[in-house]
Design an enzyme around this catalytic site. Structure first.
Site, PDB file in Angstrom:
ATOM      1  N   SER A 265       0.603  -1.466  -0.258  1.00  7.59           N
ATOM      2  CA  SER A 265       0.376   0.125  -0.696  1.00  7.59           C
ATOM      3  C   SER A 265       0.418   2.049  -0.251  1.00  7.59           C
ATOM      4  O   SER A 265       2.168   1.083   0.302  1.00  7.59           O
ATOM      5  CB  SER A 265      -1.445   0.293   1.449  1.00  7.59           C
ATOM      6  OG  SER A 265      -0.083   0.302   2.580  1.00  7.59           O
ATOM      7  N   LYS A 266       0.064   2.291  -0.035  1.00  9.11           N
ATOM      8  CA  LYS A 266       0.723   3.168  -0.373  1.00  9.11           C
ATOM      9  C   LYS A 266       1.666   3.700   1.308  1.00  9.11           C
ATOM     10  O   LYS A 266       2.328   3.975   0.894  1.00  9.11           O
ATOM     11  CB  LYS A 266       0.799   4.973  -0.697  1.00  9.11           C
ATOM     12  CG  LYS A 266      -0.640   4.708  -2.013  1.00  9.11           C
ATOM     13  CD  LYS A 266       1.070   5.892  -2.883  1.00  9.11           C
ATOM     14  CE  LYS A 266       1.188   7.257  -1.364  1.00  9.11           C
ATOM     15  NZ  LYS A 266       1.836   8.823  -1.570  1.00  9.11           N
ATOM     16  N   ARG A 267       0.925   3.258   2.412  1.00  8.00           N
ATOM     17  CA  ARG A 267       1.114   3.988   3.555  1.00  8.00           C
ATOM     18  C   ARG A 267       2.684   3.076   3.609  1.00  8.00           C
ATOM     19  O   ARG A 267       3.435   3.319   4.556  1.00  8.00           O
ATOM     20  CB  ARG A 267       0.353   3.198   4.245  1.00  8.00           C
ATOM     21  CG  ARG A 267      -0.709   4.073   4.504  1.00  8.00           C
ATOM     22  CD  ARG A 267      -1.618   4.094   6.019  1.00  8.00           C
ATOM     23  NE  ARG A 267      -0.316   4.364   7.870  1.00  8.00           N
ATOM     24  CZ  ARG A 267      -0.808   5.826   7.385  1.00  8.00           C
ATOM     25  NH1 ARG A 267      -0.831   6.659   7.205  1.00  8.00           N
ATOM     26  NH2 ARG A 267       0.615   6.127   8.712  1.00  8.00           N
ATOM     27  N   ASP A 270       5.224   4.584   1.915  1.00 10.44           N
ATOM     28  CA  ASP A 270       5.978   5.909   2.324  1.00 10.44           C
ATOM     29  C   ASP A 270       6.799   5.413   3.882  1.00 10.44           C
ATOM     30  O   ASP A 270       7.994   6.259   4.305  1.00 10.44           O
ATOM     31  CB  ASP A 270       5.360   6.713   2.817  1.00 10.44           C
ATOM     32  CG  ASP A 270       4.620   6.992   1.468  1.00 10.44           C
ATOM     33  OD1 ASP A 270       5.712   7.114   0.118  1.00 10.44           O
ATOM     34  OD2 ASP A 270       3.520   8.341   1.393  1.00 10.44           O
TER      35      ASP A 270
END
Ligand code: GLU
Length: 507
Positions: A265-267, A270
């Site tokens: 996921s994007k989370r 990052d």
């Protein structure tokens, strides 16, 4: 392959460029270069609501850093300009009209409220978000249900409308994917996607097909998340161009979390430093400023190598590949169907391998910059290169060079004398004092220093092993670093003497 290979990466400038995006770039690039083709970068900026102004430049900078420069783009120019979809608006409108005239698309005048009412009205337990599809369209306000006069009246009154594709009711849509093989969709399961929006801009679906056609794209590689959109694209290709010269599709496997549990996921992205670079804007999706692979101290060569292996191998155990070798070996047949697990530890392993095999002159200026950002100013000279060469096997990231070599430039702030105090005695103090005193007759290089050190140890009847750790700690402050005599050689006679004498005072 008889047709000229032309591939494209078609990012929407809505945020940073992440791992998956760059891997798509890389596979496009490798394929193009392998087949003597062109790699095109097209900016798909038709969604004005999600547009991030600096994202386009960011994408170009990332590709440059990775060494994956396009042959044609908004910046590089090319015979099919413009390469920014917002600058091609008029082109798409004409194709949308053509589809409406042919009865393959229609005008839809429904207001946002009417669409919301529809969703409420047709929502069921099994279908919580009803789509505008072949059934629903019969009950909505569009050119299929309204009389021709009413449609004309609405159009000339300037009413807001969109153009939607009219999905066939009962058709199987098939194509051969270069990675997944035969893929089939039933048309009834796909909704009537908007092709042209109320602001006159195309949606992605229309623009991607029109541009792939006009830009003579031979192969379209993109992430698996676009597979559900493929039937719409295939139909548009059929309606607009009779499927003639449709690119060959390849949907690349997803990138998964390290444990293989679900899509990255994007989370996670990052957290694990997925953007290529730090962004100088706050990511609209995460409201965070993320740091990227570059800032974390990755070499572009390692980053590209790691990405290549995320979903591909050459059939052997080889893992380390340079770009030229990748171009030579790459083949789409060896791209895996299943998702590829991203593992940050493995990414670091690639970097470590690349640091070890790369000449330090290639990255010394980056290290100098990193030092500078931490308040350590050093010259990028031969001495620095010698130092970096000496410690590079111990560095996984470029940012590790700081801790691994700071003591070459400044004396350690603290020296861990405690760990040698226990076994310290006057004989050792005498040993070091005499070793220093004897330097006048020793050439100042690692080999000569080592010989004189060992000779004196024998004379004094002290085990060399018992003297090496103290020497190391006195020089670097702790139990780490490369060979102690190499360190002495590089920091010089005076500095070596200072460090030893300072430490002895505390022993
Ligand atoms: N604009 C799409 C994206 O943002 C491109 C998908 C495609 O390559 O067809 O990923």
């Amino acid at each position: 392959m008889n047709k000229k290979v032309r591939v494209r990466f078609a990012p929407s400038p809505t945020g940073g460029l992440h791992l998956g995006g760059v891997r798509t770039v890389l596979y496009n690039y490798l394929f193009a270069k392998k087949h003597g083709g062109d790699f095109i970068l097209r900016i798909e900026d038709t969604d004005q609501n999600r547009y991030v102004a600096s994202a386009e430049q960011y994408i170009f900078d990332c590709l440059q850093w990775c060494g994956l420069e396009p042959d044609e783009s908004a910046i590089h120019g090319g015979p099919f300009a413009p390469y920014r979809q917002s600058e091609r608006k008029a082109i798409y409108q004409q194709y949308a009209e053509q589809l409406v005239k042919a009865g393959q698309a229609y005008y839809a005048f429904d207001t946002p409220e009417e669409l919301e009412d529809m969703r409420q009205q047709f929502k069921t337990h099994d279908n919580p978000t009803p789509q505008y599809n072949y059934e629903i369209r019969e009950r909505m306000k569009n050119s299929l249900t309204l009389s021709e006069e009413e449609v004309q009246r609405l159009l000339s009154a300037g009413s807001s409308y969109v153009v939607r594709i009219k999905m066939p009711v009962n058709e199987e849509i098939r194509f051969t994917d270069m990675i997944r093989g035969e893929v089939a969709f039933h048309s009834a399961l796909v909704d009537d996607k908007v092709l042209l929006k109320a602001d006159g801009m195309p949606t992605y679906h229309l623009a991607v097909v029109v541009d792939d056609h006009l830009m003579q794209i031979s192969h379209a590689f993109r992430g698996e998340e676009w597979l559900p959109s493929a039937p719409v694209h295939i139909l548009l290709w059929k309606y607009l161009f009779g499927l003639e010269n449709m690119p060959q599709w390849a949907h690349l496997p997803l990138i998964l979390k390290p444990d293989g549990n679900g899509k990255l996921s994007k989370r996670d992205g990052d957290r694990l430093g997925f953007p290529v670079f730090a962004m100088d804007w706050t990511d609209p999706k995460t409201a965070e400023k993320a740091t990227g692979f570059r800032e974390r101290g990755f070499l572009p060569e390692a980053f590209v190598n790691m990405l290549a292996m995320l979903g591909w191998n050459d059939g052997t155990d080889q893992e380390i590949f340079g770009k030229e070798e990748l171009i030579e070996r790459f083949s789409l047949e060896r791209v895996h169907k299943s998702g590829a697990k991203f593992d940050y530890e493995k990414a670091k392993w690639f970097n470590h391998e690349w640091i070890k095999k790369t000449s330090v002159s290639r990255f010394s200026s980056l290290v100098v910059k990193d030092f500078e950002s931490r308040g350590l100013n050093v010259a990028n000279d031969q001495r620095l290169e010698k130092i970096l060469e000496l410690v590079k096997d111990r560095c996984t990231l470029l940012t590790d060079f700081y801790d691994q070599s700071k003591f070459f430039f400044v004396a350690p702030e603290s020296v861990d004398v405690d760990s040698i105090k226990g076994k310290w005695n006057d004989d050792k103090t005498t040993f070091f004092k005499e070793w220093i005193a004897g330097w006048n007759n020793v050439e100042w290089n690692a080999a000569a220093l080592e010989a004189s050190f060992k000779e004196l140890a024998v004379t004094k009847n002290i085990k060399v092993g018992e003297l090496m750790l103290p020497l190391r700690i006195m020089l670097v402050g702790g139990k780490f670093g490369p060979g102690v005599f190499n360190i002495s050689e590089l920091i010089g006679k005076e500095e070596t003497e200072n460090r030893l004498k300072t430490a002895i005072q505390f022993l």
